[in-house]
Design a protein around this motif. Structure first.
Motif, PDB file in Angstrom:
ATOM      1  N   GLU A 213     -13.001  43.737  18.870  1.00 35.74           N
ATOM      2  CA  GLU A 213     -14.406  44.136  18.887  1.00 35.74           C
ATOM      3  C   GLU A 213     -14.688  45.112  20.028  1.00 35.74           C
ATOM      4  OE1 GLU A 213     -16.942  40.754  18.920  1.00 35.74           O
ATOM      5  OE2 GLU A 213     -15.999  39.820  17.179  1.00 35.74           O
ATOM      6  N   LYS A 214     -13.956  44.937  21.138  1.00 36.68           N
ATOM      7  CA  LYS A 214     -14.128  45.816  22.298  1.00 36.68           C
ATOM      8  C   LYS A 214     -12.764  46.104  22.903  1.00 36.68           C
ATOM      9  CE  LYS A 214     -17.344  45.126  25.329  1.00 36.68           C
ATOM     10  NZ  LYS A 214     -18.109  44.384  26.374  1.00 36.68           N
ATOM     11  N   ILE A 215     -12.464  47.383  23.088  1.00 34.32           N
ATOM     12  CA  ILE A 215     -11.198  47.817  23.664  1.00 34.32           C
ATOM     13  C   ILE A 215     -11.464  48.415  25.038  1.00 34.32           C
ATOM     14  CG2 ILE A 215      -9.284  49.463  23.457  1.00 34.32           C
ATOM     15  CD1 ILE A 215      -9.575  49.269  20.419  1.00 34.32           C
TER      16      ILE A 215
ATOM     17  N   LEU B 163     -10.308  39.696  30.040  1.00 38.47           N
ATOM     18  CA  LEU B 163      -9.611  39.375  28.789  1.00 38.47           C
ATOM     19  C   LEU B 163      -9.916  37.940  28.375  1.00 38.47           C
ATOM     20  CD1 LEU B 163      -7.451  40.868  26.955  1.00 38.47           C
ATOM     21  CD2 LEU B 163      -5.742  39.496  28.168  1.00 38.47           C
ATOM     22  N   PRO B 164     -10.420  37.721  27.161  1.00 41.00           N
ATOM     23  CA  PRO B 164     -10.698  36.352  26.708  1.00 41.00           C
ATOM     24  C   PRO B 164      -9.428  35.670  26.201  1.00 41.00           C
ATOM     25  CG  PRO B 164     -11.239  37.883  24.962  1.00 41.00           C
ATOM     26  CD  PRO B 164     -10.793  38.724  26.141  1.00 41.00           C
TER      27      PRO B 164
ATOM     28  N   LEU C  16      -0.711  47.194  16.650  1.00 43.52           N
ATOM     29  CA  LEU C  16      -1.319  46.071  17.357  1.00 43.52           C
ATOM     30  C   LEU C  16      -2.838  46.074  17.218  1.00 43.52           C
ATOM     31  CD1 LEU C  16       0.857  46.043  20.600  1.00 43.52           C
ATOM     32  CD2 LEU C  16       0.896  44.349  18.753  1.00 43.52           C
ATOM     33  N   VAL C  17      -3.437  47.248  17.283  1.00 36.98           N
ATOM     34  CA  VAL C  17      -4.883  47.348  17.098  1.00 36.98           C
ATOM     35  C   VAL C  17      -5.253  46.912  15.681  1.00 36.98           C
ATOM     36  CG1 VAL C  17      -6.834  48.948  16.928  1.00 36.98           C
ATOM     37  CG2 VAL C  17      -5.272  49.085  18.873  1.00 36.98           C
TER      38      VAL C  17
ATOM     39  N   ASP D  80     -11.388  42.288  24.171  1.00 36.63           N
ATOM     40  CA  ASP D  80     -10.330  41.522  23.517  1.00 36.63           C
ATOM     41  C   ASP D  80      -9.055  42.306  23.270  1.00 36.63           C
ATOM     42  OD1 ASP D  80     -12.025  42.861  21.762  1.00 36.63           O
ATOM     43  OD2 ASP D  80     -11.789  41.443  20.138  1.00 36.63           O
ATOM     44  N   PHE D  81      -9.038  43.586  23.672  1.00 41.15           N
ATOM     45  CA  PHE D  81      -7.804  44.382  23.614  1.00 41.15           C
ATOM     46  C   PHE D  81      -7.837  45.338  24.804  1.00 41.15           C
ATOM     47  CE2 PHE D  81      -4.714  47.497  22.364  1.00 41.15           C
ATOM     48  CZ  PHE D  81      -3.827  46.847  21.513  1.00 41.15           C
ATOM     49  N   ILE D  82      -6.835  45.248  25.672  1.00 38.43           N
ATOM     50  CA  ILE D  82      -6.784  46.099  26.857  1.00 38.43           C
ATOM     51  C   ILE D  82      -5.460  46.855  26.873  1.00 38.43           C
ATOM     52  CG2 ILE D  82      -6.826  46.174  29.385  1.00 38.43           C
ATOM     53  CD1 ILE D  82      -8.539  43.660  29.366  1.00 38.43           C
ATOM     54  N   PHE D  83      -5.570  48.171  27.058  1.00 42.39           N
ATOM     55  CA  PHE D  83      -4.385  49.025  27.120  1.00 42.39           C
ATOM     56  C   PHE D  83      -4.275  49.604  28.520  1.00 42.39           C
ATOM     57  CE2 PHE D  83      -2.385  53.330  26.069  1.00 42.39           C
ATOM     58  CZ  PHE D  83      -1.095  52.812  26.092  1.00 42.39           C
TER      59      PHE D  83
END
Length: 214
Positions: free
Chosen positions: A55-57, A148-149, A48-49, A126-129
């Motif tokens: 750009e930012k996790i 989260l955008p 997924l990554v 733009d990516f949250i775990f």
């Protein structure tokens, strides 16, 4: 167990392995009885990554730093990771693991209760775990969605609780009933919010993958 053991064993046998440092940290975590993401979940997370190329996790729940390091090896150049941990005994271990891996410049570890730390962060991530205390996911959701955008991806681990989430609350041990109820609430929210499109995937201990539409 959500999927039978033979299937899991076969799927995991196909893996080509991770970096030397990630493999070492995984072994150390197992020896110390610190839970980290399961192999099949790790494979999904890496994929997924690589697809999203964020750009930012943001990671909620660092533990010993294994999953943050795993993501750092598959994210694009210029991407950074912010990870949150409140358990004091794990914080120095994670910091040392980031140092060992040479990732101190791209991974920032924030300490404290995630509910409080999340309120201090500025969007977008733009990516949250999500991999923290399972009973708290529903309480983190509003802040996570603020960060989260549109087009961002939210991945949440351990959502099926080894299959317990499908059971009646009376079939779950009393001490786990609050977590059981909150996880059911979280899953319902993810699937019924107009701003999200969510898939519930029965691998590992259950994973949801959501993308923000609005």
């Amino acid at each position: 167990m959500i999927i039978d053991e033979r299937t899991i064993t076969y799927i995991n046998s196909l893996e080509r392995g991770d970096s030397e440092i990630c493999n070492a940290i995984a072994k150390e975590a197992a020896a110390s009885l610190v839970p980290i993401i399961r192999k099949e979940t790790a494979s999904l997370l890496k994929t997924l990554v690589a697809i999203r190329r964020p750009e930012k996790i943001l990671e909620v729940g660092t533990a010993t730093g294994y999953s943050a390091l795993l993501m750092s090896e598959h994210m694009p150049e210029g991407c950074t990771i912010t990870t949150i941990e409140k358990y004091e005994k794990r914080i120095p271990v994670a910091r040392e693991n980031f140092r060992r891996a040479g990732k101190e410049e791209v991974i920032t570890l924030l300490t404290g209760d995630a509910a409080e730390v999340l309120r201090t962060l500025e969007p977008p991530f733009d990516f949250i775990f999500m991999d923290a205390a399972k009973g708290q996911y529903i309480h983190f959701l509003d802040e996570v969605l603020r960060l989260l955008p549109v087009g961002g991806v939210l991945v949440s681990d351990n959502v099926l609780q080894d299959g317990d989430v499908i059971e009646s609350r009376y079939a779950v041990t009393r001490r786990n009933r609050t977590i059981h109820a909150r996880m059911r609430e979280y899953l319902y929210a993810l699937k019924h919010m107009d701003c999200l499109e969510t898939a519930v995937i029965p691998i590992g201990d259950g994973v949801t993958v959501s993308t923000k539409l609005l």
